[in-house]
Design an enzyme around this catalytic site. Structure first.
Site, PDB file in Angstrom:
ATOM      1  N   GLU A 103       0.842  -1.213   0.000  1.00 47.93           N
ATOM      2  CA  GLU A 103       0.000   0.000   0.000  1.00 47.93           C
ATOM      3  C   GLU A 103       0.869   1.253   0.000  1.00 47.93           C
ATOM      4  OE1 GLU A 103      -1.273   2.919   3.084  1.00 47.93           O
ATOM      5  OE2 GLU A 103      -2.016   0.963   3.766  1.00 47.93           O
TER       6      GLU A 103
ATOM      7  N   GLU B  39      10.170   1.241   2.511  1.00 48.60           N
ATOM      8  CA  GLU B  39       8.823   1.242   3.080  1.00 48.60           C
ATOM      9  C   GLU B  39       8.572   0.054   3.994  1.00 48.60           C
ATOM     10  OE1 GLU B  39       6.735   3.797   2.784  1.00 48.60           O
ATOM     11  OE2 GLU B  39       8.327   4.783   1.635  1.00 48.60           O
TER      12      GLU B  39
END
Length: 976
Positions: free
Chosen positions: A65, A138
């Site tokens: 995401e 991330e």
């Protein structure tokens, strides 16, 4: 079959209750489904969602995401998401990971801006540039400075989830869900468990995207007043490039249990004897039931009403039984979860003695059995039905766009092959539930019997406090990393060093002008030059001030009663929030609190207390108010005013047990906020040094308030007469029409009907000379380490810029937004691994603060804050970047507000003397901002670097490390 732009129309409907035309399409070539809602809402919403069931707890769905928004085919910059944050008029821009889906929603009031956002998001999800370094940034990577240096983990999601697993409430919610679904994806953590995230490989990461991020697995949503045909044309340009694919993303049903189960799990707690805590740390418990699938719209809505019946009101029978038992401090559990394929219900208590867990479980079951056999009070059912119906008709999404809430509501059936309109068109299921309840007084009792008492699929989850768990987990991580390090060859260590350096090089290398130019943006000429004004008239009635906002509210009265807390002695300030709750939750001379709260729910749309604080422009004082926020239909105005009259004039404060319940609930909620809202607590604590309003706010909502509540809980037992005397004095000071403010948001025809009743209500209130109390704020130590058992930190630094000689200019709105989305984002989040960082200036007070969120660092973050002025001075700002920063600032000024928020915002501006002409001057200065103002502001931040105060909320280990490297400079306070 109707085919339009490559889409076949499956269903068309008018949703009268939402004043919306709905069309449901399927893309012929790929099978992608599209729900297109057309109405007159200027706040347009787009969203694309994929079913993404995880196979493990590595957090792959969550990391992905984040990652798809880090560059794509058409927009090859490091982070298109951040570029949009910098230079869009967006009213919403984010992404969400759920246990079984990932959603990417955007919203804007400007149609050109809206389609720009849609274009970037569609390219991001279908054509992301996800490299191994994306996963490292991330998700997770080994951080290693040299082959002989300590090995550590770093990554944005890794630290975000360390923060989540530092919150007992988050652990309880996750454990409760997983306990019910051991055989399905819901039994895993889609967000990622910090111990398991480092198992995720790049191959798994890339494969997950290849499998699930395909149009054949997509559900696409549009809402608002834009051209519905253009929506399909935009989509076809993306979807036509794919062929249909068989994507197996089905969510399996959980096999039913034959018998109930029990789970115990530890969580990191404060040590016995810590300041303000008892000798024995307290635990938590939930009892949880698996319920049917969510696709049945009528049953879904019936369960929502049943949840409100059981625990939704202060006097709800199950909530009351739990709180009255004295076995815990506050309700625990998520209540009804109905956004998964199978819904579930979870409730219990926090602040318990874990040895009494069996008794709490028995209490819950016996209470439900009694309600099923003996029935539920009809007025409780009426109150729950009225509340749910009012919420559906009001369609108030708070700070979210209305269209986003409708998207999530549609997905709760649509994602599982149900009708996407089943819950949007609520009239039919609502009428059915109301009819069944009217025809059968035992309707909800039967639901309790069927879904709770005769349902063996039940779990009991007990969270057991462990004061040493945090230290153990830190030691385990160090040992795990040391073991990994020892198993690595020299070549492997050198490769890890090289990888970490290459990642830093990529993070520190700016995007090329050519790449940045691909990001679509508006022009300054596209921006409105004038602020949008909120209608506001100041009326008077017998010496009382009424603010009236002539705004269309669809027949709803929004009435705010303001009580000036400056009429209180300063020692009484911490009682304000509790007194506000007492007004609507303790009862009157003629009604106990159960009857009162039930009456409020039956006859109004709700009454709740709020606190409003602000500096006052060109004044050394502050506006500090308790606000009683009430709403009802115009037809209910008489009932609304009658209830308000009763709670103000006939309140029965002499109820020690009920008041102590509220104190314990407040204490538990303040403790719960410390981890998820740690940045807010740090910001409050910082600001309390510089202004009266912010000092008062910290006394009523911050760490000081938590300390007050812990002492008050004991004082109630030892000296109830003294506490009661203070509460009565607070009431006498505040309930005075000459010092009160009455704020009404309603259209003129409705106000004409309401005005006489309001004036009579005002006349019924006491009138006395209002005396303003003088306060002498006593702020906390200037440099503090606030200790909590967490795995992350919240770091803050700030000062009053007006004391440093700074004169406000609207350009600071541009500069602070630019700093948040460039310097702080890159250094604290991307390179530092924190989940976020912010800087903000209160233009009324002049207070400027830096704050980080879920941060693995302390010293490095403070160093970044201190280097901000150098960044402004040395980093060249292109015209394109300046334009984006101006657009982003205007977007923040023009934030979308629903009618009640408009009236409330206007009241805030009135109380803080924030005039329309001053706000227009600020807008003009924003639009005229040049690079000169950036250089000038650097000098201001130089002074802040030297004089700024520091607060750190986090674990003792991190704060001790900071002290050891910088000297004994933080005053330590054990908070939790």
């Amino acid at each position: 079959m109707t085919i339009h732009a490559g889409f076949e129309l499956l269903k068309s409907a008018t949703i009268t209750e939402l004043k919306t035309e709905a069309k449901f399409y399927r893309h012929v070539r790929t099978g992608a489904e599209v729900l297109s809602l057309v109405n007159d809402d200027e706040n347009k919403v787009f969203g694309i969602a994929f079913r993404t069931p995880p196979e493990d707890s590595t957090g792959v769905a969550h990391i992905l995401e984040h990652s798809v928004l880090c560059g794509s085919r058409k927009f090859p910059v490091k982070e298109p998401f951040v570029e949009l944050l910098k230079g869009s008029l967006k009213t919403f821009l984010n992404a969400f990971t759920y246990p079984d889906k990932t959603c990417y929603p955007v919203a804007s009031q400007n149609v050109k801006d809206f389609y720009n956002l849609v274009d970037v998001y569609l390219d991001a999800v279908f054509y992301p540039l996800i490299t191994p370094y994306t996963l490292q940034q991330e998700g997770w990577h080994f951080e290693l400075e040299s082959p002989d240096a300590p090995l550590t983990y770093k990554g944005v999601v890794y630290n975000e989830m360390k923060g989540a697993y530092s919150s007992p409430d988050s652990i309880l919610a996750e454990s409760s869900q997983q306990s019910l679904f051991p055989d399905t994806p819901y039994g895993l953590d889609s967000g990622g468990h910090p111990k398991i995230i480092p198992n995720l490989t790049y191959e798994q990461f890339k494969s997950f995207h290849d499998k699930f991020y395909h149009p054949s697995n997509a559900r696409i949503y549009f809402y608002g007043d834009d051209d519905p045909d253009e929506r399909l044309r935009i989509l076809s340009r993306y979807l036509d490039g794919f062929d249909r694919s068989e994507v197996d993303s089905r969510i399996p049903l959980q096999r039913p249990f034959e018998r109930a189960k029990r789970i115990r799990r530890p969580f990191a707690s404060g040590k016995p004897g810590d300041e303000g805590r008892g000798s024995k740390p307290k635990g938590m418990i939930t009892v949880n039931w698996l319920l049917p699938e969510t696709v049945d719209g009528e049953l879904n809505l019936a369960l929502q009403v049943l949840e409100h019946v059981l625990i939704g009101m202060p006097g709800s029978p199950l909530r009351k039984a739990l709180i009255d038992s004295g076995l815990g401090d506050d309700l625990a559990g998520t209540g009804l979860e109905n956004e998964l394929r199978q819904s579930y219900f979870s409730t219990g208590l926090k602040g318990i003695d874990v040895d009494e867990a069996d008794g709490i479980e028995d209490l819950i079951l016996k209470t439900l059995e009694t309600l099923s056999k003996e029935g539920i009070d009809p007025e409780t059912v009426e109150a729950a039905l009225n509340t749910i119906e009012f919420q559906l008709r009001e369609n108030n999404a708070g700070s979210y766009p209305r269209g986003l809430i409708q998207m999530l509501r549609a997905l709760s059936t649509w994602l599982y092959e149900g009708d996407p309109l089943a819950l949007l068109a609520f009239e039919t299921p609502l009428s059915a539930v109301k009819s069944r309840a009217a025809a059968d007084n035992s309707y909800f009792g039967h639901l309790i019997d069927r879904f709770f008492l005769k349902n063996p699929h039940r779990t009991t989850v007990v969270l057991v406090p462990d004061p040493d768990l945090g230290i153990k987990e830190e030691a385990e991580e160090r040992e795990r990393l040391e073991s990994i390090r020892k198993a690595m060859s020299l070549e492997m260590l050198q490769a890890a060093v090289a990888d970490a350096r290459e990642l830093r090089r990529r993070q520190q290398t700016p995007d090329s002008p050519e790449a940045l130019s691909t990001i679509p943006t508006l022009k300054i000429s596209d921006l409105d030059k004038e602020n949008k004004k909120i209608p506001s008239d100041v009326l008077t009635w017998n010496g009382s001030n009424i603010l009236f906002h002539d705004i269309f509210t669809n027949g709803i009265i929004y009435l705010d009663l303001g009580f000036d807390l400056h009429t209180l002695p300063q020692d009484y300030l911490p009682y304000a929030s509790l007194f506000g709750r007492a007004l609507v939750e303790i009862g009157t001379k003629t009604e106990d609190f159960v009857s009162l709260t039930r009456r409020i729910s039956r006859k109004t749309g709700g009454i709740r207390p709020d606190l409003l604080t602000s500096a006052v422009k060109d004044s050394g004082s502050g506006a500090v108010w308790l606000i009683l926020r009430a709403k009802s239909m115009v037809s209910q105005a008489e009932d609304l005013l009658s209830i308000l009259g009763d709670v103000l004039l006939n309140i029965h404060l002499d109820n020690r047990e009920r008041f102590k319940q509220m104190v314990l609930e407040e204490k538990a909620r303040q403790e719960q906020r410390l981890v998820p809202m740690g940045h807010q607590m740090v910001n409050l604590r910082l600001r309390s040094h510089f202004g009266e309003a912010d000092w008062a706010s910290e006394q009523m909502m911050g760490v000081s308030y938590l300390m007050f509540l812990r002492k008050l809980a004991n004082t109630i037992d030892e000296d109830w007469a003294g506490v009661l005397s203070i509460l009565e004095s607070v009431r006498t000071h505040l309930v005075n029409r000459r010092s009160m403010l009455f704020n009404v948001t309603l259209d003129q025809p409705g106000f004409s009907r309401f005005k006489n009743g309001l004036e009579a209500f005002i006349d019924s209130l006491p009138a006395a000379d209002a005396v303003r109390a003088e306060w002498l704020p006593q702020p906390p130590p200037e440099f503090e380490g606030l200790l909590i058992p967490a795995q992350v930190n919240y770091v803050g630094k700030g000062f009053d810029l007006y004391r440093l000689g700074y004169k406000f200019n609207g350009s600071v709105q541009v500069i602070s937004g630019y700093l948040r989305n460039s310097w702080l984002w890159d250094r604290v989040r991307v390179q530092g691994g924190a989940y976020g960082a912010f800087c903000m200036l209160d233009r009324i007070s002049g207070i400027f603060t830096f704050v980080s969120y879920r941060d693995p660092n302390v010293g490095k973050t403070l160093e970044t804050f201190d280097l901000t002025s150098d960044f402004l001075r040395r980093s060249p700002l292109s015209e394109e970047e300046l334009t984006k920063a101006i657009i982003g600032a205007i977007g923040n000024l023009d934030a979308y507000l629903l009618p009640d928020s408009k009236g409330y915002m206007s009241m805030l501006r009135y109380l803080s003397h924030d005039k329309d002409e001053d706000r227009q001057q600020m807008r003009n200065e924003v639009l005229m901002t040049s690079t000169r103002e950036f250089s000038a502001f650097a000098k201001v931040l130089d002074a802040l670097k030297d004089r700024g105060l520091v607060k750190v909320l986090g674990p003792k280990s991190a704060i001790d490390e900071s002290i050891s490297t910088r000297g004994d400079w933080l005053k330590l306070l054990q908070v939790l």
